[in-house]
Design a protein around this motif. Structure first.
Motif, PDB file in Angstrom:
ATOM      1  N   ASN A 322     -17.070  31.029 -14.115  1.00  0.00           N
ATOM      2  CA  ASN A 322     -18.169  31.586 -15.214  1.00  0.00           C
ATOM      3  C   ASN A 322     -18.559  32.282 -14.991  1.00  0.00           C
ATOM      4  O   ASN A 322     -19.199  32.147 -13.803  1.00  0.00           O
ATOM      5  CB  ASN A 322     -18.201  30.099 -15.817  1.00  0.00           C
ATOM      6  N   SER A 323     -19.359  33.385 -15.791  1.00  0.00           N
ATOM      7  CA  SER A 323     -20.188  33.868 -15.470  1.00  0.00           C
ATOM      8  C   SER A 323     -20.770  34.267 -17.047  1.00  0.00           C
ATOM      9  O   SER A 323     -20.361  34.632 -18.300  1.00  0.00           O
ATOM     10  CB  SER A 323     -19.816  34.933 -14.841  1.00  0.00           C
ATOM     11  N   ASP A 324     -22.000  35.007 -17.113  1.00  0.00           N
ATOM     12  CA  ASP A 324     -22.616  35.711 -18.318  1.00  0.00           C
ATOM     13  C   ASP A 324     -21.662  36.937 -19.193  1.00  0.00           C
ATOM     14  O   ASP A 324     -22.080  37.546 -19.560  1.00  0.00           O
ATOM     15  CB  ASP A 324     -23.541  35.523 -18.314  1.00  0.00           C
ATOM     16  N   ARG A 325     -21.335  37.669 -17.227  1.00  0.00           N
ATOM     17  CA  ARG A 325     -20.729  38.890 -18.262  1.00  0.00           C
ATOM     18  C   ARG A 325     -19.526  39.035 -16.575  1.00  0.00           C
ATOM     19  O   ARG A 325     -20.080  39.078 -15.675  1.00  0.00           O
ATOM     20  CB  ARG A 325     -22.058  40.243 -17.932  1.00  0.00           C
ATOM     21  N   LEU A 326     -18.302  40.544 -17.545  1.00  0.00           N
ATOM     22  CA  LEU A 326     -17.281  39.765 -15.785  1.00  0.00           C
ATOM     23  C   LEU A 326     -16.920  41.787 -16.114  1.00  0.00           C
ATOM     24  O   LEU A 326     -16.388  41.829 -17.487  1.00  0.00           O
ATOM     25  CB  LEU A 326     -16.568  38.890 -16.351  1.00  0.00           C
ATOM     26  N   THR A 327     -16.629  42.494 -15.558  1.00  0.00           N
ATOM     27  CA  THR A 327     -15.884  43.737 -15.055  1.00  0.00           C
ATOM     28  C   THR A 327     -14.740  43.376 -14.535  1.00  0.00           C
ATOM     29  O   THR A 327     -14.281  43.409 -13.416  1.00  0.00           O
ATOM     30  CB  THR A 327     -16.526  44.635 -14.871  1.00  0.00           C
TER      31      THR A 327
END
Length: 382
Positions: A322-327
């Motif tokens: 889980n995260s706020d932003r992922l590339t």
């Protein structure tokens, strides 16, 4: 039988009876005061249909502005049906007094009030300004609103695309062509195939609009490399950007990726997608699922950037990130995550938090970075 004053017939026949034939074509009933010889001739002629060669029919507005013109090699007046049958007609439809469409066919019928023309066999409609050609087997021409309806195995094309359907409606005043039933559109560059049951071509706006389920196939070297589905779509012919809505599914063949969203903007020349709303990315080969509040994809770089409540799951080993932003780099299955990163796995049980993480979900190798220290987790399958 009544003919408007602005409805004209021109006949290029030279005959002693021409004036009588013209009079009968126009439906003017002989007066009781006519002499006996004229009445006898009229009675004889009324027993059968009349045929003339080289005929021109025209209609103009009350202001004298030309609306339409039909030329015919041969015309036969059918008195009991109040129409003129024409052979090899050549029609012209005017808009604002200027020639807009040219129409040809093998046969046709021009109805007495001048507001309807029916043409059959080898129909061809040519839009002069936009250089669009539509062909079919039957045409209904509603002259007063300027609507042309072509039916039965129709095709339409210009330099950019070729379309086929069972019916097409050309609406002159709105500068729109509507295609219905088994609609297929082929684009020349990029090579695309669109399939739907209803498609509107907004000519001046250079857009294709579908309000029914649509399928778009992207082809390269005669092979399908991507397929998109949606319930609504708008395609900009100039920018070649498709905006698809409601239950959108985009499938890429290599690598095998499925993208789901309710709103997706597909930039075909740059091979980009943008979903301003919730998006799901399924990497079928490695069984990785990514979900977020919004996301963008670059197929040329095999990269996806997701943001807002991002969840990444490795289905095979039940690892979750889980995260706020992922590339996400789909070519090597690696990721970079930022903001409130939380990683956990089921077997063996493990979880860790940090502001940033990099790694791979498929082999459960994750590096959590926080402050000056790194926490590295690596699970080696036994």
């Amino acid at each position: 039988m009544k003919i408007p004053n602005n409805y004209f017939y021109y006949f290029q026949n030279s005959s002693i009876l021409l004036s009588l034939l013209v009079t009968l074509f126009l439906g003017i009933t002989a007066c009781n005061q006519q002499n006996q010889s004229q009445e006898n001739i009229s009675n004889e002629v009324r027993e059968s249909d009349l045929t003339l060669n080289d005929v021109t029919l025209e209609e103009a507005s009350e202001a004298g502005e030309m609306l339409w013109r039909v030329k015919s090699k041969q015309a036969a007046y059918v008195k009991n049906q109040e129409l003129v049958r024409v052979t090899k007609p050549e029609g012209e439809l005017f808009r604002d007094g200027k020639l807009a469409y040219k129409i040809t066919a093998l046969q046709g019928e021009v109805y007495q009030n001048g507001d309807r023309i029916l043409l059959i066999e080898e129909i061809e409609v040519y839009d002069i300004h936009n250089q669009i050609i539509i062909r079919g087997k039957q045409l209904e021409w509603l002259t007063e609103p300027g609507i042309i309806i072509v039916r039965n195995n129709i095709t339409g094309n210009n330099e950019q695309l070729q379309a086929s359907a069972q019916m097409a409606k050309v609406i002159s005043l709105e500068k729109r062509i509507e295609f219905y039933d088994q609609v297929v559109v082929m684009f020349k560059e990029p090579v695309l195939k669109i399939q739907t049951d209803q498609l509107f071509w907004e000519i001046d706006k250079k857009k294709l609009i579908a309000n029914k389920p649509i399928k778009i196939e992207e082809l390269k070297d005669q092979k399908v490399i991507g397929i998109a589905y949606g319930e609504e779509s708008e395609f900009n012919l100039e920018s070649q950007i498709a905006t698809m809505k409601k239950n959108v599914q985009l499938l890429r063949i290599n690598p095998k990726i499925q993208i789901s969203s309710d709103l997706m903007i597909w930039n075909m020349p740059q091979d980009l997608i943008d979903s301003p709303g919730p998006i799901t990315v399924l990497e079928k080969g490695e069984k990785v699922v990514l979900q977020a509040n919004k996301g963008q994809g670059n197929f040329q770089k095999n990269t996806f950037v997701l943001s807002g409540d991002v969840v990444g799951v490795g289905q095979q080993n039940q690892a979750q990130l889980n995260s706020d932003r992922l590339t996400w780099y789909s070519n090597n299955q690696t990721f970079e995550a930022e903001g409130n990163v939380f990683y956990r796995q089921v077997d063996p049980p493990f979880n860790v938090r940090g502001p940033r993480a990099v790694g791979q979900l498929k082999n459960e190798k994750v590096i959590i970075q926080g402050g000056n220290s790194n926490v590295v987790t690596e699970i080696i399958p036994q």
